[in-house]
Design an enzyme around this catalytic site. Structure first.
Site, PDB file in Angstrom:
ATOM      1  N   ASP A  12       0.855  -1.179   0.000  1.00  0.00           N
ATOM      2  CA  ASP A  12       0.000   0.000   0.000  1.00  0.00           C
ATOM      3  C   ASP A  12       0.894   1.233   0.000  1.00  0.00           C
ATOM      4  O   ASP A  12       2.113   1.129   0.080  1.00  0.00           O
ATOM      5  CB  ASP A  12      -0.965  -0.016   1.192  1.00  0.00           C
TER       6      ASP A  12
ATOM      7  N   ASP B   7      -8.539  -6.764   0.220  1.00  0.00           N
ATOM      8  CA  ASP B   7      -7.572  -7.014   1.287  1.00  0.00           C
ATOM      9  C   ASP B   7      -8.262  -6.720   2.610  1.00  0.00           C
ATOM     10  O   ASP B   7      -9.081  -5.802   2.683  1.00  0.00           O
ATOM     11  CB  ASP B   7      -6.335  -6.117   1.154  1.00  0.00           C
TER      12      ASP B   7
ATOM     13  N   CYS C  89     -15.197 -27.944   5.866  1.00  0.00           N
ATOM     14  CA  CYS C  89     -13.897 -27.364   5.527  1.00  0.00           C
ATOM     15  C   CYS C  89     -12.820 -28.441   5.479  1.00  0.00           C
ATOM     16  O   CYS C  89     -12.767 -29.317   6.343  1.00  0.00           O
ATOM     17  CB  CYS C  89     -13.522 -26.312   6.577  1.00  0.00           C
TER      18      CYS C  89
ATOM     19  N   CYS D 241      -9.500 -27.906   5.621  1.00  0.00           N
ATOM     20  CA  CYS D 241      -8.192 -27.447   6.103  1.00  0.00           C
ATOM     21  C   CYS D 241      -7.676 -28.360   7.200  1.00  0.00           C
ATOM     22  O   CYS D 241      -8.455 -29.098   7.822  1.00  0.00           O
ATOM     23  CB  CYS D 241      -8.263 -26.002   6.597  1.00  0.00           C
TER      24      CYS D 241
ATOM     25  N   CYS E  11      -9.558 -28.153  10.607  1.00  0.00           N
ATOM     26  CA  CYS E  11     -10.864 -28.807  10.673  1.00  0.00           C
ATOM     27  C   CYS E  11     -10.748 -30.313  10.514  1.00  0.00           C
ATOM     28  O   CYS E  11     -11.579 -31.069  11.008  1.00  0.00           O
ATOM     29  CB  CYS E  11     -11.800 -28.214   9.624  1.00  0.00           C
TER      30      CYS E  11
ATOM     31  N   HIS F 120      -7.134 -21.560   9.748  1.00  0.00           N
ATOM     32  CA  HIS F 120      -8.466 -21.916   9.260  1.00  0.00           C
ATOM     33  C   HIS F 120      -9.138 -20.734   8.572  1.00  0.00           C
ATOM     34  O   HIS F 120      -9.722 -20.891   7.492  1.00  0.00           O
ATOM     35  CB  HIS F 120      -9.359 -22.424  10.388  1.00  0.00           C
TER      36      HIS F 120
END
Lengths: 385, 361
Positions: free
Chosen positions: B56, B213, B251, B253, B256, B281
């Site tokens: 930025d 973002d 999920c 991931c 999980c 997660h």
């Protein structure tokens, strides 16, 4: 659990093989310290980047779970392996955790052992402890002990031995079907009490021995005699575990006395302080050791990555180290992470320090197998004096 | 980020499919400084991130270290960003809060336009760093329009919609996004800065935005909150202590797949590992959301995806009005997710009934 001694070196040092769970571990070996079953910082999916199988022994204090997770729930989930998603690892349960669950000898009484924990002072009765063992189902666990620091009265010390033996028998009687039990041996800094306790425990039906009550105030000079008093009374063919010894020299002392398994807080404290181990692990490096002036602070065994000298240092912590941290990141980057208080710093440091310390154990085993442990030990202590 | 996403290693970020990371120019300029980063070969090399980086402008913050506002000129901002070496760099804009009114907004918009030329002139690496302009103008459509035209005239590689995500009401927010996406070029990326919540991202994507973002996923993780299809799950809550389900059964991931709510509950706010696992997660959740938005558009199933998403988040059909309005403008039919009364209410409005005939149910 199965254990066999494979090689001896001069003195009491021995190399062995431990079969635990699905793992075969060469000893002497290091138990990694955990918080609620997982490393302090290393994320579980990064655990597999540590050398295997040496990194598979995890020390767990069941007392950690008292803060927020009931034994009933842990049991329902299926024990530690299920709870932590770590199916290839072996859990060794010892109530004491030298970082956050310290034995509080003044509050221990005939009912239970007292510990100072993040959720206050807790009194753990043998029956409660065994409930924790049954719910968490570690591969190996030590019986509940009354650990006292070096400065207690003889009377108090004697009581601690009597109590520990009584609790050992109680724990064994409540023992779950699976899981190997290590009998706890205490005795403070009294040679007689240490011997007495060891002799008693040696008559019990246990798979190995946990030498407790050390690292609680006795000096390094006192320790060899205390260790010998204990070990001499124990059968050779059963493994010995010790907690609370941190520094490499202390580990070497323990190995010389005949200890096989170590739980150490060294890595944790190094990591928190921003330190990374750098002492050479390669024999050729050791022989040709030539410290560049810029490498030397007051301690050439480790570097403090907070130091400004590392701001632009694009070397890895240790050149040639194959750990995740050294393969991927530079000293400069870690220095930056420490300066901006990012947790990734501790993660990367814990990975490297664990990797490096495990390498130290590997060197020890090599030295024992080659029959030159005492030389190795002298050399190490001399060089880093 | 200040050189790292909270607690996650680059290996993990790659694993979850993260393609681009935002670097906080202000923080990096302070520590370790843009000169050092440049000397060590740029931020990619410094943090060993092989994929994309965006910085930025560094103009949006107050100093957290000494409290002084950090004043940057467009030239300084670009110079710092040139040294850091990100793939996308942001023009320095004059940002004002959408909650203020008055001539300050117009002043900021015109200043932003003047500054884009200075940024372009100062930019020393146009061949490897893409300079995005930022559309300002508060909530005023006229000002926004002038700004869009001004930026588009400069033919930049991409455009950001700035000045939002600062407390304005949602209805104003989406209208600004809709106006900008309608007038910005079709063939350049549109980046809505500081957004955001999963719902906001879905709405903005429906309106034609491409990039976002937000610190929300990692920040909320540190407070023990997990992102789930239903909205959020507060792991600190006492009920979680006995809940042996994963955070999100749908999920994939590693959190999980391996951990129960009960275990995570025992960690959150007490152990660093708790934030780590939840951050992992939550970021995975956001990556999946982006992936699903992308593939549903490519497969021509975007409206179904949106309906599915809204149904899970608002099972009673009580979808906020601003979402309904935005979806209408985006021409996405979400009537199947809205509760019947809501739909009837909407159609009543359309048929111009008297106010007292419209009953709040």
């Amino acid at each position: 659990m199965k254990f066999a001694v494979k090689a001896w070196s001069n003195g009491g040092a021995r190399a062995g093989i431990l079969h635990l769970g699905t793992s075969t571990i060469d000893t002497p070996s290091l138990l990694l310290s955990t918080r609620k079953g997982l490393p302090h910082f290393i994320s579980p999916d990064l655990l597999s980047c540590l050398p295997s199988p040496e990194s598979r022994l995890l020390h767990v204090s069941p007392l950690h779970f008292l803060e927020g997770l009931s034994m009933k729930t842990i049991s329902k989930i299926g024990g530690l392996h299920q709870l932590l998603g770590l199916h290839d690892h072996c859990f060794v349960s010892v109530p004491r955790d030298s970082i956050q669950c310290l034995p509080e000898a003044n509050s221990t009484n005939k009912i239970g052992a007292s510990f100072e924990t993040p959720c206050g002072r807790l009194l753990i009765k043998p029956v409660e402890y065994m409930e924790m063992i049954s719910s968490t189902r570690p591969e190996l666990w030590a019986t509940l002990a009354d650990e006292v620091p070096a400065w207690v009265s003889d009377k108090r010390n004697k009581t601690s031995v009597d109590r520990t033996i009584k609790w050992l028998d109680e724990c064994i009687s409540l023992s779950p079907a699976s899981g190997a039990v290590f009998g706890a041996i205490v005795g403070g800094s009294s040679l007689e009490e240490r011997r007495r306790c060891a002799q008693e425990v040696a008559t019990r039906n246990v798979s190995g021995y946990w030498v407790g009550g050390l690292g609680l105030g006795e000096s390094m000079d006192e320790r060899p005699a205390l260790l010998n008093a204990v070990i001499e009374a124990l059968p050779e063919e059963k493994p010995r575990l010790i907690c609370g010894l941190g520094l490499p020299e202390e580990i070497l002392q323990g190995i010389a006395a005949g200890v096989d398994l170590f739980e150490s807080t060294y890595i944790y404290h190094l990591t928190l302080g921003g330190f990374a181990l750098t002492f050479p692990l390669d024999r050729t490096q050791i022989n040709a050791l030539n410290l560049a002036p810029s490498d030397v602070g007051s301690d050439p065994r480790k570097i403090n990555l907070r130091a400004t000298v590392f701001r632009k240092d694009t070397m890895p912590i240790v050149e040639g180290c194959t750990c995740y941290t050294c393969r991927n990141h530079t000293r400069a980057y870690i220095n930056h992470l420490l300066n901006v208080h990012e947790m990734l710093a501790q993660i990367l440091l814990e990975i490297h320090n664990t990797h490096h310390f495990l390498g130290f154990f590997r060197l020890i085993r090599e030295a024992i197998n080659a029959g030159r442990f005492e030389e190795f030990r002298k050399e190490f202590v001399q060089r880093w004096r | 980020m200040a050189g790292t996403i909270k607690g996650l290693a680059t290996y993990q970020l790659e694993e979850i499919g993260c393609q681009i990371i935002l670097g906080n120019t202000y923080h990096l300029a302070l520590r370790p400084t843009s000169e050092l980063i440049d000397e060590l070969g740029g931020l990619h090399k410094f943090m060993n991130w092989p994929r994309a980086l965006l910085t930025d402008s560094g103009g949006f913050q107050m100093s957290p270290v000494d409290g002084k506002p950090m004043l940057l000129t467009p030239e300084e901002s670009i110079q710092i960003q040139n040294r850091i070496g990100a793939d996308i760099i942001m023009a320095l804009d004059d940002v004002v809060k959408t909650t203020i009114t008055g001539p300050r907004i117009e002043e900021a918009m015109y200043r932003t336009l003047r500054w884009i030329d200075r940024c372009i002139a100062a930019h020393k690496r146009p061949h490897d760093q893409n300079l995005f302009g930022i559309v300002q103008g508060g909530l005023d459509p006229v000002l926004r329009d002038i700004c869009v035209r001004g930026l588009v005239d400069r033919n930049l590689p991409g455009y950001a919609i700035g000045g939002l995500a600062g407390g304005e009401d949602k209805d104003s927010f989406w209208r600004v996004v809709a106006q900008c996406t309608a007038t910005l070029p079709e063939d350049k990326p549109r980046y809505v800065m500081g957004v955001g919540y999963p719902l906001d991202i879905v709405v903005c994507s429906a309106l034609g935005a491409d990039m976002y973002d937000c610190v929300y996923p990692t920040r909320t993780a540190r407070f023990g909150t997990a992102l789930v299809p239903e909205g959020v799950l507060k792991l600190k809550h006492r009920a979680m202590a006995e809940d042996t389900r994963p955070i999100d059964p749908t999920c994939a991931c590693m959190v999980c797949k391996n951990y129960t709510r009960a275990y995570i509950h025992s960690l959150v706010t007490k152990d660093a590992m708790g934030s780590q696992l939840l951050s992992f997660h939550n970021l995975y959740y956001m990556m999946q959301l982006s992936k699903n938005l992308h593939s549903s558009i490519v497969q021509g199933k975007f409206p179904e995806f949106v309906c599915n998403f809204l149904q899970k988040m608002f099972p009673k059909g009580d979808i906020p009005e601003w979402v309904c309005n935005a979806m209408e403008v985006a021409e996405i039919d979400i009537s199947s997710c809205c509760a019947p009364f809501r739909y009837i209410q909407a159609t009543k409005v359309q048929s111009n009934l008297n106010e007292d005939e419209i009953q709040a149910v």
